[in-house]
Design an enzyme around this catalytic site. Structure first.
Site, short mmCIF file in Angstrom:
data_model
loop_
_atom_site.label_atom_id
_atom_site.label_comp_id
_atom_site.label_asym_id
_atom_site.label_seq_id
_atom_site.Cartn_x
_atom_site.Cartn_y
_atom_site.Cartn_z
N HIS A 18 0.81 -1.21 0.00
CA HIS A 18 0.00 0.00 0.00
C HIS A 18 0.85 1.27 0.00
CE1 HIS A 18 -2.85 2.79 2.28
NE2 HIS A 18 -3.54 2.46 1.20
N HIS A 60 -1.41 10.33 -2.91
CA HIS A 60 -2.70 9.92 -2.36
C HIS A 60 -3.70 11.08 -2.31
CE1 HIS A 60 -5.72 9.22 0.77
NE2 HIS A 60 -5.72 7.99 0.29
N GLU A 127 -4.60 2.98 -8.70
CA GLU A 127 -5.91 3.57 -8.37
C GLU A 127 -6.14 4.89 -9.09
OE1 GLU A 127 -6.80 4.01 -4.16
OE2 GLU A 127 -8.66 5.11 -4.61
O1 G3P Z 1 -6.76 1.34 -2.58
C1 G3P Z 1 -7.04 0.67 -1.39
C2 G3P Z 1 -6.89 1.68 -0.37
O2 G3P Z 1 -5.65 2.30 -0.69
C3 G3P Z 1 -7.98 2.68 -0.47
O3 G3P Z 1 -7.78 3.67 0.42
O4 G3P Z 1 -7.35 6.00 0.84
O5 G3P Z 1 -5.49 4.38 1.04
O6 G3P Z 1 -6.35 4.99 -1.20
P1 G3P Z 1 -6.69 4.80 0.25
CA CA Z 2 -5.25 3.54 -2.73
#
Ligand code: G3P
Ligand code: CA
Length: 268
Positions: A18, A60, A127
């Protein structure tokens, strides 16, 4: 590779790093992704934002404030302005016990910087963030992936997975290239519930779902699995939670600690 070894085989539990190995290094920097690879994460996860001059960068937030020494919206800044910023010092300040002098002065990478660094030596879990703010984001993304042979003829299935909270963004991508595996991200504020109708709808364009892990239970996971969908909960950082989710039957998960998850999966 045999299909049983395929990344998308539900028996292959995916270790999704992540924002890189962001528990140890500043999120969405090259060192964070390099560490994720070293720690045997299967995928590096990349959140995309788009600059004023239409370049896709790994970040992010929609704003520069949290993870750089800049301020304001990404969409109001050109890439050359963003390239002048320091994307690592915030981490050293926030986590003195994890600080590393090498992190000071790190640059915000573009998607192309990342692909040029890793090529086909890693897998990418990308993403589309705030796609409603960035018209054309999906086309740009697919063009970059195609140009670098990460999707399309000759590419390995599952080399790239695309995820989004935005169904319209995923539908758009599916219409452009139905072969790219897509994950519908879901965010539940209470105990997660999903109807058969919702599942059937998601199955039309996605290969799986990514819910926040705190909201789900065994029944939820089993319902998704019985429908032949993958399930990758986010963001799981504690061993006990990782083990519980594996017992419930998840097919992978997002973590800031790919090394921890690697060992949990091995021992499971
Ligand atoms: O993409 C999975 C998770 O990363 C979603 O939450 O806010 O960390 O992008 P975020
Ligand atoms: Ca994410």
């Amino acid at each position: 590779a045999k299909s049983s070894q395929s990344l998308l085989n539900p028996n292959h539990i995916l270790d999704i790093s992540h924002r890189g190995a962001s528990g140890y290094a500043p999120e969405h920097t090259i060192p964070s992704y390099k560490l994720a690879k070293k720690q045997k994460g299967d995928y590096i996860e990349i959140d995309l934002q788009m600059t004023k001059d239409g370049k896709l960068i790994a970040m992010h937030d929609e704003t520069l404030d949290r993870t750089t020494n800049g301020t304001g919206m990404v969409k109001d800044h050109t890439l050359s302005e963003i390239k002048k910023l320091d994307a690592g010092s915030w981490f050293n300040k926030k986590y003195p016990e994890k600080a590393n002098p090498d992190y000071a002065g790190l640059k915000v990478p573009t998607l192309e910087d990342i692909i040029h660094t890793f090529g086909r030596s890693t897998n990418y879990y990308i993403e589309t963030k705030s796609p409603e703010v960035y018209p054309g984001m999906e086309e740009k993304l697919l063009n970059i992936l195609k140009k670098n042979k990460l999707i399309g003829p000759g590419s390995k299935s599952g080399k790239v997975i695309i995820e989004s909270f935005s169904k319209p963004s995923l539908m758009k991508i599916h219409a452009m290239d139905a072969d790219i595996p897509l994950i519908q991200l879901l965010s539940y504020s209470q105990k997660a519930k999903i109807s058969q109708k919702e599942i059937n709808d998601i199955k039309k364009y996605a290969v799986g779902v990514g819910p926040n892990y705190e909201a789900i239970d065994r029944d939820y996971v089993q319902k998704i699995r019985h429908n032949g969908l993958l399930i990758h909960p986010y963001t799981v950082n504690r061993k006990e939670d990782m083990k519980k989710l594996l017992d419930w039957g998840v097919t992978g998960m997002f973590t800031n600690y790919p090394d921890v998850l690697h060992h949990v999966i091995k021992d499971h």
